[in-house]
Design an enzyme around this catalytic site. Sequence first.
Site, PDB file in Angstrom:
ATOM      1  N   LYS A  67      -2.330  23.697  -1.777  1.00 56.45           N
ATOM      2  CA  LYS A  67      -1.558  22.988  -2.815  1.00 56.45           C
ATOM      3  C   LYS A  67      -1.682  23.697  -4.164  1.00 56.45           C
ATOM      4  O   LYS A  67      -0.687  23.956  -4.828  1.00 56.45           O
ATOM      5  CB  LYS A  67      -2.059  21.535  -2.982  1.00 56.45           C
ATOM      6  CG  LYS A  67      -1.932  20.686  -1.737  1.00 56.45           C
ATOM      7  CD  LYS A  67      -2.442  19.268  -1.961  1.00 56.45           C
ATOM      8  CE  LYS A  67      -3.927  19.165  -2.289  1.00 56.45           C
ATOM      9  NZ  LYS A  67      -4.833  19.665  -1.257  1.00 56.45           N
ATOM     10  N   ARG A  95      -2.883  10.393  -3.938  1.00 57.57           N
ATOM     11  CA  ARG A  95      -3.677  10.574  -2.722  1.00 57.57           C
ATOM     12  C   ARG A  95      -3.875   9.259  -1.981  1.00 57.57           C
ATOM     13  O   ARG A  95      -4.547   9.250  -0.948  1.00 57.57           O
ATOM     14  CB  ARG A  95      -5.045  11.134  -3.099  1.00 57.57           C
ATOM     15  CG  ARG A  95      -5.182  12.648  -2.925  1.00 57.57           C
ATOM     16  CD  ARG A  95      -6.583  13.041  -3.380  1.00 57.57           C
ATOM     17  NE  ARG A  95      -7.027  14.272  -2.801  1.00 57.57           N
ATOM     18  CZ  ARG A  95      -7.047  15.442  -3.431  1.00 57.57           C
ATOM     19  NH1 ARG A  95      -6.585  15.547  -4.657  1.00 57.57           N
ATOM     20  NH2 ARG A  95      -7.531  16.506  -2.828  1.00 57.57           N
ATOM     21  N   ARG A 133     -13.405  29.703  -0.350  1.00 59.89           N
ATOM     22  CA  ARG A 133     -12.692  29.564  -1.625  1.00 59.89           C
ATOM     23  C   ARG A 133     -13.589  29.895  -2.817  1.00 59.89           C
ATOM     24  O   ARG A 133     -14.756  29.545  -2.864  1.00 59.89           O
ATOM     25  CB  ARG A 133     -12.163  28.138  -1.775  1.00 59.89           C
ATOM     26  CG  ARG A 133     -11.572  27.869  -3.149  1.00 59.89           C
ATOM     27  CD  ARG A 133     -10.611  26.716  -3.169  1.00 59.89           C
ATOM     28  NE  ARG A 133     -11.249  25.434  -2.926  1.00 59.89           N
ATOM     29  CZ  ARG A 133     -10.580  24.280  -2.864  1.00 59.89           C
ATOM     30  NH1 ARG A 133      -9.267  24.270  -2.993  1.00 59.89           N
ATOM     31  NH2 ARG A 133     -11.220  23.168  -2.644  1.00 59.89           N
ATOM     32  N   ARG A 168     -17.085  25.921  -5.578  1.00 60.86           N
ATOM     33  CA  ARG A 168     -17.197  24.504  -5.939  1.00 60.86           C
ATOM     34  C   ARG A 168     -18.267  23.833  -5.079  1.00 60.86           C
ATOM     35  O   ARG A 168     -18.297  24.050  -3.871  1.00 60.86           O
ATOM     36  CB  ARG A 168     -15.853  23.799  -5.705  1.00 60.86           C
ATOM     37  CG  ARG A 168     -14.858  24.031  -6.814  1.00 60.86           C
ATOM     38  CD  ARG A 168     -13.455  23.560  -6.477  1.00 60.86           C
ATOM     39  NE  ARG A 168     -13.377  22.306  -5.752  1.00 60.86           N
ATOM     40  CZ  ARG A 168     -12.227  21.725  -5.385  1.00 60.86           C
ATOM     41  NH1 ARG A 168     -11.073  22.315  -5.684  1.00 60.86           N
ATOM     42  NH2 ARG A 168     -12.213  20.598  -4.737  1.00 60.86           N
ATOM     43  N   ARG A 187     -14.318  15.285   3.195  1.00 60.03           N
ATOM     44  CA  ARG A 187     -13.039  15.274   2.478  1.00 60.03           C
ATOM     45  C   ARG A 187     -11.862  15.261   3.443  1.00 60.03           C
ATOM     46  O   ARG A 187     -10.844  14.620   3.188  1.00 60.03           O
ATOM     47  CB  ARG A 187     -12.955  16.491   1.548  1.00 60.03           C
ATOM     48  CG  ARG A 187     -13.776  16.286   0.269  1.00 60.03           C
ATOM     49  CD  ARG A 187     -14.123  17.590  -0.413  1.00 60.03           C
ATOM     50  NE  ARG A 187     -12.984  18.384  -0.774  1.00 60.03           N
ATOM     51  CZ  ARG A 187     -12.989  19.723  -0.832  1.00 60.03           C
ATOM     52  NH1 ARG A 187     -14.089  20.404  -0.551  1.00 60.03           N
ATOM     53  NH2 ARG A 187     -11.913  20.369  -1.181  1.00 60.03           N
TER      54      ARG A 187
END
Length: 232
Positions: free
Chosen positions: A13, A88, A127, A160, A171
């Site tokens: 996204k 969300r 990431r 992160r 998640r």
Amino acid sequence: MYLVFLGAPGAGKGTQAVAVSKQLGLTHLASGDLFRQAQTRGDELGRQVKSYIEKGLLVPDEITIKMIQEHLERFNPEQSFILDGFPRTLEQARALDKMLSQRQKAIDRAVYIEVSPDELTTRLTGRLTCRRCQAPYHRVNSPPRVQGRCDKCGGELYTRPDDAAETIKKRIEVYLEQTAPLMDYYRKAGKLLSVNGSQDIEKVTGDIVAALAVSPGRPRPTQPTEARVKSR
Ligand code: ADP
Ligand code: ADP
Ligand code: ZN
């Protein structure tokens, strides 16, 4: 044009919202980025959301909706935007519709970026995120030109804390339970566009831009759009 980008954590996204907003001249507003910036500032909002984000849980609707509302109120109504990571939950989606309808506006399209669960984990564990501008990179798939530094702003890249394996699992569970139902919400409204997110970054961007390019009087591409989308 008002857009929302939907997809599981790691679907791309943020990557796509940056690319598409640049190509089409839209403003990119990402709820996760706003929460992380608040944490960096160490303000009240940052303190309120810390424990939820750390655990991989959603921040309560009340806090999230208020934050987005404050940002949207600052926008010129003629300014086009992409909301990335918001809504969300169904409650957030309904609140967003209400906020916009008060300004005689509405979401035009919900872009759903579809990626298989296995691929999500590989993407999230690799990431890297810019501390300063939040731009996403990937150790293998999308490395920065200079190791550890953001191509765009020179900021430091970090992993992160919520991109740890256990939190990723949580998640994705939370996504399936609380966010996946939004697909039906936007499908029923005739606004859902689905794109195959398991392709090269540039190919996904091209597919999104092509799907959005449909305007009154022009033929609609049959792929990769889904459902009939009313032109405004
Ligand atoms: P999201 O905002 O949906 O969580 P990101 O845009 O941050 O997703 O992307 C998650 C990770 O996957 C990042 O490391 C990013 O560089 C990488 N990524 C994004 N799109 C692709 C793609 N099409 N192919 C391979 N890796 C991708
Ligand atoms: P990702 O890129 O992995 O999809 P984000 O950066 O969008 O994740 O969000 C990071 C975290 O911030 C989420 O796990 C959640 O705790 C919180 N968050 C972001 N957006 C929302 C939202 N719309 N509602 C509730 N919590 C949110
Ligand atoms: Zn940066």
